[in-house]
Write a protein that holds these residues in place. Structure first.
Motif, PDB file in Angstrom:
ATOM      1  N   GLU A  44       0.838  -1.204   0.000  1.00 25.86           N
ATOM      2  CA  GLU A  44       0.000   0.000   0.000  1.00 25.86           C
ATOM      3  C   GLU A  44       0.875   1.257   0.000  1.00 25.86           C
ATOM      4  N   TRP A  45       1.939   1.240   0.808  1.00 26.88           N
ATOM      5  CA  TRP A  45       2.875   2.358   0.848  1.00 26.88           C
ATOM      6  C   TRP A  45       3.507   2.574  -0.532  1.00 26.88           C
ATOM      7  N   LEU A  46       3.919   1.486  -1.171  1.00 23.70           N
ATOM      8  CA  LEU A  46       4.512   1.613  -2.511  1.00 23.70           C
ATOM      9  C   LEU A  46       3.516   2.185  -3.509  1.00 23.70           C
ATOM     10  N   ASP A  47       2.252   1.802  -3.391  1.00 23.47           N
ATOM     11  CA  ASP A  47       1.216   2.323  -4.298  1.00 23.47           C
ATOM     12  C   ASP A  47       1.002   3.823  -4.123  1.00 23.47           C
ATOM     13  N   GLN A  48       1.223   4.317  -2.905  1.00 20.43           N
ATOM     14  CA  GLN A  48       0.968   5.731  -2.603  1.00 20.43           C
ATOM     15  C   GLN A  48       2.254   6.519  -2.367  1.00 20.43           C
ATOM     16  N   HIS A  49       3.386   5.939  -2.714  1.00 13.51           N
ATOM     17  CA  HIS A  49       4.698   6.534  -2.444  1.00 13.51           C
ATOM     18  C   HIS A  49       4.828   7.917  -3.097  1.00 13.51           C
ATOM     19  N   PRO A  50       5.468   8.877  -2.405  1.00 14.86           N
ATOM     20  CA  PRO A  50       5.658  10.215  -2.979  1.00 14.86           C
ATOM     21  C   PRO A  50       6.370  10.214  -4.330  1.00 14.86           C
ATOM     22  N   TRP A  51       7.221   9.244  -4.572  1.00 15.28           N
ATOM     23  CA  TRP A  51       7.915   9.194  -5.863  1.00 15.28           C
ATOM     24  C   TRP A  51       6.952   8.893  -7.006  1.00 15.28           C
ATOM     25  N   ARG A  52       5.878   8.176  -6.719  1.00 12.63           N
ATOM     26  CA  ARG A  52       4.873   7.926  -7.767  1.00 12.63           C
ATOM     27  C   ARG A  52       4.227   9.244  -8.189  1.00 12.63           C
ATOM     28  N   ARG A  53       3.933  10.083  -7.226  1.00 11.11           N
ATOM     29  CA  ARG A  53       3.351  11.391  -7.534  1.00 11.11           C
ATOM     30  C   ARG A  53       4.327  12.214  -8.369  1.00 11.11           C
ATOM     31  N   ARG A  54       5.602  12.169  -8.020  1.00 11.04           N
ATOM     32  CA  ARG A  54       6.622  12.876  -8.799  1.00 11.04           C
ATOM     33  C   ARG A  54       6.643  12.377 -10.242  1.00 11.04           C
ATOM     34  N   ASP A  55       6.593  11.065 -10.411  1.00 13.62           N
ATOM     35  CA  ASP A  55       6.589  10.492 -11.761  1.00 13.62           C
ATOM     36  C   ASP A  55       5.383  10.990 -12.544  1.00 13.62           C
ATOM     37  N   GLN A  56       4.242  11.037 -11.877  1.00  9.65           N
ATOM     38  CA  GLN A  56       3.019  11.507 -12.519  1.00  9.65           C
ATOM     39  C   GLN A  56       3.151  12.986 -12.902  1.00  9.65           C
ATOM     40  N   VAL A  57       3.708  13.793 -12.002  1.00 10.06           N
ATOM     41  CA  VAL A  57       3.895  15.218 -12.264  1.00 10.06           C
ATOM     42  C   VAL A  57       4.851  15.420 -13.441  1.00 10.06           C
ATOM     43  N   LEU A  58       5.931  14.650 -13.498  1.00 12.26           N
ATOM     44  CA  LEU A  58       6.885  14.756 -14.607  1.00 12.26           C
ATOM     45  C   LEU A  58       6.234  14.370 -15.931  1.00 12.26           C
ATOM     46  N   HIS A  59       5.434  13.329 -15.901  1.00 13.26           N
ATOM     47  CA  HIS A  59       4.737  12.901 -17.113  1.00 13.26           C
ATOM     48  C   HIS A  59       3.755  13.984 -17.589  1.00 13.26           C
ATOM     49  N   GLU A  60       2.996  14.541 -16.659  1.00  5.22           N
ATOM     50  CA  GLU A  60       2.046  15.600 -17.002  1.00  5.22           C
ATOM     51  C   GLU A  60       2.768  16.837 -17.538  1.00  5.22           C
ATOM     52  N   ALA A  61       3.919  17.173 -16.938  1.00  4.45           N
ATOM     53  CA  ALA A  61       4.689  18.328 -17.409  1.00  4.45           C
ATOM     54  C   ALA A  61       5.194  18.098 -18.829  1.00  4.45           C
ATOM     55  N   ALA A  62       5.647  16.892 -19.117  1.00  3.81           N
ATOM     56  CA  ALA A  62       6.107  16.576 -20.475  1.00  3.81           C
ATOM     57  C   ALA A  62       4.967  16.748 -21.478  1.00  3.81           C
ATOM     58  N   GLU A  63       3.793  16.288 -21.101  1.00  2.00           N
ATOM     59  CA  GLU A  63       2.625  16.444 -21.986  1.00  2.00           C
ATOM     60  C   GLU A  63       2.300  17.925 -22.201  1.00  2.00           C
TER      61      GLU A  63
END
Length: 143
Positions: free
Chosen positions: A74-93
């Motif tokens: 559960e921690w891995l699913d909600q890990h802060p690094w996942r949010r960072r990855d999502q933010v980086l992906h959205e920024a690239a788009e």
């Protein structure tokens, strides 16, 4: 495979799961330090790989430190690094769509993305060489 069946991870399994998910294998000493200091938040811009790591299960009679596997997953699913990855992906788009680069950079810096990561993203997305120092110099006033 549930906690009720006694599924647990030791330090080595937690390190392996972090490696599988994020490509980073922390040393056992890093995990032990996180447990000892109960790191649930960070004061630095970039969260540690152990930020928010669940506490180990009560030891009982076992000498080994064990973590509830479901809590780790559960921690891995909600890990802060996942949010960072999502933010980086959205920024690239956003950059691909031609949105204002300064607004994209400002949003990235607000969530703790480093200048190196910003420069890397611009290079990958826009195909132009941008040194970290140039990105920092151009956008630091927004930081």
């Amino acid at each position: 495979m549930s906690s009720a069946q006694g599924r647990a991870y030791g330090y080595e399994q937690v390190a392996e799961r972090l490696h599988q998910v994020f490509g980073v294998r922390p040393a056992a000493s890093t995990l032990r330090a996180a447990v000892a200091t109960s790191r649930t938040s960070t004061t630095s811009r970039r969260p540690s790989i152990t930020t928010g790591m669940p506490a180990p299960m009560p030891k009982g009679s076992a000498r080994r430190v064990l973590f509830d596997a479901d809590e780790i997953e559960e921690w891995l699913d909600q890990h802060p690094w996942r949010r960072r990855d999502q933010v980086l992906h959205e920024a690239a788009e956003r950059l691909r769509r031609g949105e204002d680069e300064s607004a994209v950079v400002e949003g990235l810096r607000r969530v703790g993305v480093s200048w190196s990561e910003v420069a890397q993203l611009i290079r990958r997305t826009e195909g132009r060489h941008v040194p970290k120092s140039s990105v920092h110099k151009r956008y630091r006033s927004r930081d």
